[in-house]
Enzyme design. Sequence first.
Site, PDB file in Angstrom:
ATOM      1  N   HIS A   1      64.137  55.761  45.436  1.00 13.48           N
ATOM      2  CA  HIS A   1      63.029  56.689  45.670  1.00 13.48           C
ATOM      3  C   HIS A   1      63.045  57.658  44.490  1.00 13.48           C
ATOM      4  O   HIS A   1      64.116  58.016  43.998  1.00 13.48           O
ATOM      5  CB  HIS A   1      63.240  57.547  46.920  1.00 13.48           C
TER       6      HIS A   1
ATOM      7  N   GLU B   1      55.890  48.250  53.740  1.00 14.86           N
ATOM      8  CA  GLU B   1      57.068  47.997  54.575  1.00 14.86           C
ATOM      9  C   GLU B   1      56.791  48.481  56.000  1.00 14.86           C
ATOM     10  O   GLU B   1      56.811  49.681  56.271  1.00 14.86           O
ATOM     11  CB  GLU B   1      58.264  48.743  53.972  1.00 14.86           C
TER      12      GLU B   1
ATOM     13  N   GLU C   1      61.715  44.507  56.939  1.00 16.57           N
ATOM     14  CA  GLU C   1      63.065  45.052  57.148  1.00 16.57           C
ATOM     15  C   GLU C   1      63.533  44.664  58.551  1.00 16.57           C
ATOM     16  O   GLU C   1      62.840  44.903  59.552  1.00 16.57           O
ATOM     17  CB  GLU C   1      63.057  46.570  56.987  1.00 16.57           C
TER      18      GLU C   1
ATOM     19  N   HIS D   1      63.660  47.287  61.291  1.00 16.52           N
ATOM     20  CA  HIS D   1      62.304  47.692  61.677  1.00 16.52           C
ATOM     21  C   HIS D   1      61.701  46.635  62.601  1.00 16.52           C
ATOM     22  O   HIS D   1      60.968  46.949  63.544  1.00 16.52           O
ATOM     23  CB  HIS D   1      61.418  47.858  60.443  1.00 16.52           C
TER      24      HIS D   1
ATOM     25  N   ASP E   1      64.168  43.705  53.266  1.00 14.74           N
ATOM     26  CA  ASP E   1      65.136  44.801  53.324  1.00 14.74           C
ATOM     27  C   ASP E   1      66.185  44.360  54.329  1.00 14.74           C
ATOM     28  O   ASP E   1      65.962  44.385  55.549  1.00 14.74           O
ATOM     29  CB  ASP E   1      64.465  46.121  53.743  1.00 14.74           C
TER      30      ASP E   1
ATOM     31  N   ASP F   1      66.943  53.320  64.237  1.00 13.94           N
ATOM     32  CA  ASP F   1      67.175  52.570  63.011  1.00 13.94           C
ATOM     33  C   ASP F   1      68.594  52.849  62.514  1.00 13.94           C
ATOM     34  O   ASP F   1      68.840  53.887  61.903  1.00 13.94           O
ATOM     35  CB  ASP F   1      66.142  53.104  61.988  1.00 13.94           C
TER      36      ASP F   1
ATOM     37  N   ASP G   1      70.388  50.902  60.450  1.00 17.33           N
ATOM     38  CA  ASP G   1      70.577  50.444  59.062  1.00 17.33           C
ATOM     39  C   ASP G   1      71.980  49.918  58.789  1.00 17.33           C
ATOM     40  O   ASP G   1      72.643  50.336  57.834  1.00 17.33           O
ATOM     41  CB  ASP G   1      70.272  51.591  58.081  1.00 17.33           C
TER      42      ASP G   1
HETATM   43  C1  XUL Z   1      63.286  53.709  56.205  1.00 20.12           C
HETATM   44  C2  XUL Z   1      63.304  52.718  55.129  1.00 20.12           C
HETATM   45  C3  XUL Z   1      63.108  53.236  53.757  1.00 20.12           C
HETATM   46  C4  XUL Z   1      62.245  52.376  52.888  1.00 20.12           C
HETATM   47  C5  XUL Z   1      61.927  53.001  51.551  1.00 20.12           C
HETATM   48  O1  XUL Z   1      63.472  53.203  57.473  1.00 20.12           O
HETATM   49  O2  XUL Z   1      63.503  51.558  55.363  1.00 20.12           O
HETATM   50  O3  XUL Z   1      64.367  53.385  53.179  1.00 20.12           O
HETATM   51  O4  XUL Z   1      62.825  51.132  52.650  1.00 20.12           O
HETATM   52  O5  XUL Z   1      61.345  54.239  51.660  1.00 20.12           O
HETATM   53 CO    CO Z   2      63.592  49.804  54.083  1.00 17.73          CO
END
Ligand code: XUL
Ligand code: CO
Length: 515
Positions: A177, A308, A345, A348, A373, A384, A386
């Site tokens: 980012h 995304e 992702e 997600h 992702d 989320d 991750d």
């Molecule tokens: C948030 C997410 C972000 C995007 C990029 O859930 O996945 O990191 O991939 O902004």
């Molecule tokens: Co992402």
Amino acid sequence: MMMASLFVTSTRFRRVFIRSVCFMVVIMAHVSMASSSPSSSSGGGGGGEDSCPASSGECSSSSLSPQFFPTVPSVVPFVGSSSSPSKTEDSKSTTTPFAFRYYDADRVVLGKTMRDWLKFSMAYWHTTRNGGDDPFGAPTRSWPWDDGSDSIANAERRLDAFFELMTKLGVNYWCFHDRDLAPPGANVKESRANLETLTKAALKAQKRANATVLWGTAQLFKEPHYAQGAGTSPSPEVFAAAAAQVRAAMDATHALGGIGYVFWGGREGYQTLLNTDMELEMRHMASLLRMAAQHKKKVGFKGTLLIEPKPQEPMKHQYDYDVATTAMFLARHGLDDGNFMINVECNHATLSGHSCFHELETARMLKLLGNLDANTGDAQTGWDTDEFLTDPREATLVMLSVIRNGGLPVGINFDAKLRRESTDPEDLAIAHISGMDALARGLLNAAAIVEGGELDAMVKARYERWTSSDVGRAVESGKATLESLEKVAEQLESAPHLPSGKQERYEQILASYVR
Ligand code: XUL
Ligand code: CO
């Protein structure tokens, strides 16, 4: 009480003092090592503990490059997955966390190397900017290369640490980012200038590491003025600020040779429909995307623009809910002209009530599958998380979709983070090695499924009568009418025969391939 507060103060003082001393020691070591070695090589080698490639023949103890990850070998080797090593094999290679068991970059699978199937990318935000804080607690990590400041010098040092790790892991792509690469300035011009400074530094760092950007993006969700949306804000001035940030982030991505540019709309949605003009907000989001497509053309950026999807978090509802909703949004606003693809992702996907396989297959069917992702959620957690994807069955299904898609036009980004309790720099290496190995393992399993052909043959047989029967062909060709089909139905003596769906057999076959 007094004693307690004295204790807290002195403990805190001691922690800050120790942290500062440690930081100085690491930086001094870094500077002295860097001055004795102008460049670090990313060449091959056997996974020794020094930072020179063993095969180069140029290594001497005086040419060591900086080490922010001293326990991680200069090249993480592939050692194979044999669980019963021969006596001659180095026993360390079977137990060390710093070795690949499945990811063998040059191995050819279905005509392409693993490196080409799996264009792995490290996420700058999770790797360098995630201190482990959560809504209930302060950061748990202070990385030795980071003094916690928003200075340009600190931002540049993060690059050194990040690319050291990428080089050691043999990862050639990265994602960022704008705001995690460069600190924001006091205004738009200053922020842009900071990003340009860091882009130049990143360009040099990625050249040394033989790496390039997979995709860049603008962080349009953290600063308070984005609280009510960026491209969907009720304020035209906020919309303008977002547009300025997108422009600068796209330019940085372009300068760094990015293969893609991502839009993730963390605040593009609503908290309550009562105060929301949904039609206006979505129309504005579409116009921001249209401007981005125009900018891409104007500056000659060849990368793919990606959206995304995510259903919620941080907003109660986000407009890019899932792949199907996003595809419909693109079509409705005339953005289905080949400029935009989708970044699926996995976490997600599960938040939206789908499996990652479902989202990948939907995007593939719509010819929109551009990037993955790679991560996973937690079945007992509703948000989320991750996490790094390490489950072989899940990885097999993900890679089956990727193979059916002929690969991914952009690549695979580890949008995954360490648990808050994991606080050693080497944990970052272990997490990525596990993630890379899991997808390599999934690739091998999925390739075997494709080569074995049983699943494909069974699906083909299931639909076979759409080509072999007159009625099937009439529907397929669009010649059938309700009346013509009624005649067919009337000629049947009883209810039509329906063969078994055989789900258990499909699952049995899948299980036999998951290794
Ligand atoms: C948030 C997410 C972000 C995007 C990029 O859930 O996945 O990191 O991939 O902004
Ligand atoms: Co992402």
